[in-house]
Write a protein that holds these residues in place. Structure first.
Motif, mmCIF file in Angstrom:
data_model
loop_
_atom_site.group_PDB
_atom_site.id
_atom_site.type_symbol
_atom_site.label_atom_id
_atom_site.label_comp_id
_atom_site.label_asym_id
_atom_site.label_seq_id
_atom_site.Cartn_x
_atom_site.Cartn_y
_atom_site.Cartn_z
ATOM 1 N N SER A 1 -6.290 0.618 1.109
ATOM 2 C CA SER A 1 -6.784 -0.294 0.079
ATOM 3 C C SER A 1 -5.756 -0.344 -1.035
ATOM 4 O O SER A 1 -4.969 0.584 -1.220
ATOM 5 C CB SER A 1 -8.144 0.163 -0.459
ATOM 6 O OG SER A 1 -7.996 1.418 -1.076
ATOM 7 N N ASP B 1 0.849 -1.193 0.000
ATOM 8 C CA ASP B 1 0.000 0.000 0.000
ATOM 9 C C ASP B 1 0.882 1.240 0.000
ATOM 10 O O ASP B 1 1.153 1.847 1.035
ATOM 11 C CB ASP B 1 -0.908 -0.034 1.235
ATOM 12 C CG ASP B 1 -1.954 1.062 1.204
ATOM 13 O OD1 ASP B 1 -2.202 1.638 0.134
ATOM 14 O OD2 ASP B 1 -2.531 1.341 2.279
ATOM 15 N N SER C 1 -3.543 4.392 1.723
ATOM 16 C CA SER C 1 -4.987 4.600 1.735
ATOM 17 C C SER C 1 -5.740 3.485 2.449
ATOM 18 O O SER C 1 -6.924 3.626 2.713
ATOM 19 C CB SER C 1 -5.504 4.708 0.294
ATOM 20 O OG SER C 1 -5.302 3.475 -0.382
ATOM 21 N N ASP D 1 0.421 4.356 -1.153
ATOM 22 C CA ASP D 1 -0.133 5.663 -0.800
ATOM 23 C C ASP D 1 -0.766 5.683 0.594
ATOM 24 O O ASP D 1 -1.243 6.720 1.041
ATOM 25 C CB ASP D 1 -1.145 6.130 -1.855
ATOM 26 C CG ASP D 1 -2.321 5.183 -2.016
ATOM 27 O OD1 ASP D 1 -2.399 4.176 -1.290
ATOM 28 O OD2 ASP D 1 -3.165 5.461 -2.902
ATOM 29 N N SER E 1 -4.809 -0.554 -4.976
ATOM 30 C CA SER E 1 -5.218 -0.448 -6.375
ATOM 31 C C SER E 1 -4.520 -1.570 -7.130
ATOM 32 O O SER E 1 -3.619 -2.231 -6.614
ATOM 33 C CB SER E 1 -4.805 0.909 -6.950
ATOM 34 O OG SER E 1 -3.396 0.997 -7.003
ATOM 35 N N PHE E 2 -4.935 -1.800 -8.361
ATOM 36 C CA PHE E 2 -4.310 -2.857 -9.138
ATOM 37 C C PHE E 2 -2.826 -2.581 -9.320
ATOM 38 O O PHE E 2 -1.998 -3.481 -9.218
ATOM 39 C CB PHE E 2 -4.984 -3.006 -10.505
ATOM 40 C CG PHE E 2 -4.316 -4.034 -11.362
ATOM 41 C CD1 PHE E 2 -4.529 -5.382 -11.132
ATOM 42 C CD2 PHE E 2 -3.447 -3.664 -12.371
ATOM 43 C CE1 PHE E 2 -3.897 -6.337 -11.900
ATOM 44 C CE2 PHE E 2 -2.816 -4.615 -13.146
ATOM 45 C CZ PHE E 2 -3.043 -5.954 -12.906
ATOM 46 N N GLU E 3 -2.464 -1.340 -9.569
ATOM 47 C CA GLU E 3 -1.067 -0.986 -9.779
ATOM 48 C C GLU E 3 -0.233 -1.239 -8.529
ATOM 49 O O GLU E 3 0.907 -1.668 -8.616
ATOM 50 C CB GLU E 3 -0.935 0.471 -10.243
ATOM 51 C CG GLU E 3 -1.398 0.714 -11.669
ATOM 52 C CD GLU E 3 -2.912 0.733 -11.810
ATOM 53 O OE1 GLU E 3 -3.626 0.897 -10.796
ATOM 54 O OE2 GLU E 3 -3.385 0.550 -12.942
ATOM 55 N N GLU E 4 -0.803 -0.922 -7.350
ATOM 56 C CA GLU E 4 -0.074 -1.194 -6.108
ATOM 57 C C GLU E 4 0.094 -2.693 -5.897
ATOM 58 O O GLU E 4 1.145 -3.156 -5.486
ATOM 59 C CB GLU E 4 -0.827 -0.600 -4.910
ATOM 60 C CG GLU E 4 -0.750 0.898 -4.826
ATOM 61 C CD GLU E 4 -1.607 1.440 -3.709
ATOM 62 O OE1 GLU E 4 -1.202 2.451 -3.110
ATOM 63 O OE2 GLU E 4 -2.670 0.866 -3.418
ATOM 64 N N TRP E 5 -0.968 -3.441 -6.175
ATOM 65 C CA TRP E 5 -0.910 -4.889 -5.977
ATOM 66 C C TRP E 5 0.064 -5.544 -6.946
ATOM 67 O O TRP E 5 0.812 -6.438 -6.584
ATOM 68 C CB TRP E 5 -2.306 -5.479 -6.151
ATOM 69 C CG TRP E 5 -2.342 -6.959 -6.058
ATOM 70 C CD1 TRP E 5 -2.207 -7.709 -4.936
ATOM 71 C CD2 TRP E 5 -2.501 -7.871 -7.134
ATOM 72 N NE1 TRP E 5 -2.288 -9.045 -5.252
ATOM 73 C CE2 TRP E 5 -2.467 -9.168 -6.591
ATOM 74 C CE3 TRP E 5 -2.679 -7.724 -8.505
ATOM 75 C CZ2 TRP E 5 -2.604 -10.300 -7.376
ATOM 76 C CZ3 TRP E 5 -2.813 -8.852 -9.281
ATOM 77 C CH2 TRP E 5 -2.770 -10.127 -8.709
#
Length: 149
Positions: free
Chosen positions: A103, A97, A101, A99, A105-109
């Motif tokens: 949760s 994670d 947040s 940022d 995002s796909f890019e983070e995952w």
């Protein structure tokens, strides 16, 4: 007409082959008797009666699960709480994670895959050639030294 003759010959061959197979006089091979059992010499001298030879210990099937439980039970109180079970996953989640947040995002995952693609796409075309794709191959695992003892 030829088909009938060939079919008849095939039927005769099939019947004669099965008759030979079932009429064979094959018997079970006789094996020589096993050698007599040898008694191993005791490992401990008879002079010390307090010492005894023990059979090798065998691991119970539960021991593997007990070790896994012990690894999860961080405070050694004989119970695994949800905090003990989820803490390693929280740390891994926090690393992904970026940022903060809470949760993904796909890019983070998929950050490693996205970074690997970006570093392999040398000409920045948005797609990989076979030579560029070869750069994404996983590295071979390090081999552990084999003990020669």
């Amino acid at each position: 007409m030829t088909r009938l003759v060939v079919g008849g010959i095939a039927a005769v061959l099939l019947l004669s082959g099965s008759a030979i197979l079932f009429a064979s006089n094959a018997s079970e091979p006789t094996l020589p008797p096993p050698p007599p059992a040898r008694v191993a010499a005791p490992l401990v001298a008879a002079a010390s009666p307090t010492l005894s030879v023990r059979s090798p210990l065998s691991a119970s099937p539960r021991s593997r699960e007990e070790k896994r439980f012990a690894r999860a039970d961080k405070d050694d109180d004989g119970r695994v709480t949800s905090n003990e079970l989820f803490e390693p996953r929280r740390k891994a989640f926090a690393k992904l994670d970026k940022d903060g947040s809470g949760s993904l995002s796909f890019e983070e995952w998929a950050t490693r895959t996205v970074d690997k693609f970006a570093s392999a796409d040398l000409d920045r075309s948005g797609w990989l050639t076979p030579a560029e794709y070869a750069l994404t191959a996983p590295k071979a695992p390090k081999r552990r030294a084999v003990c020669s003892c």
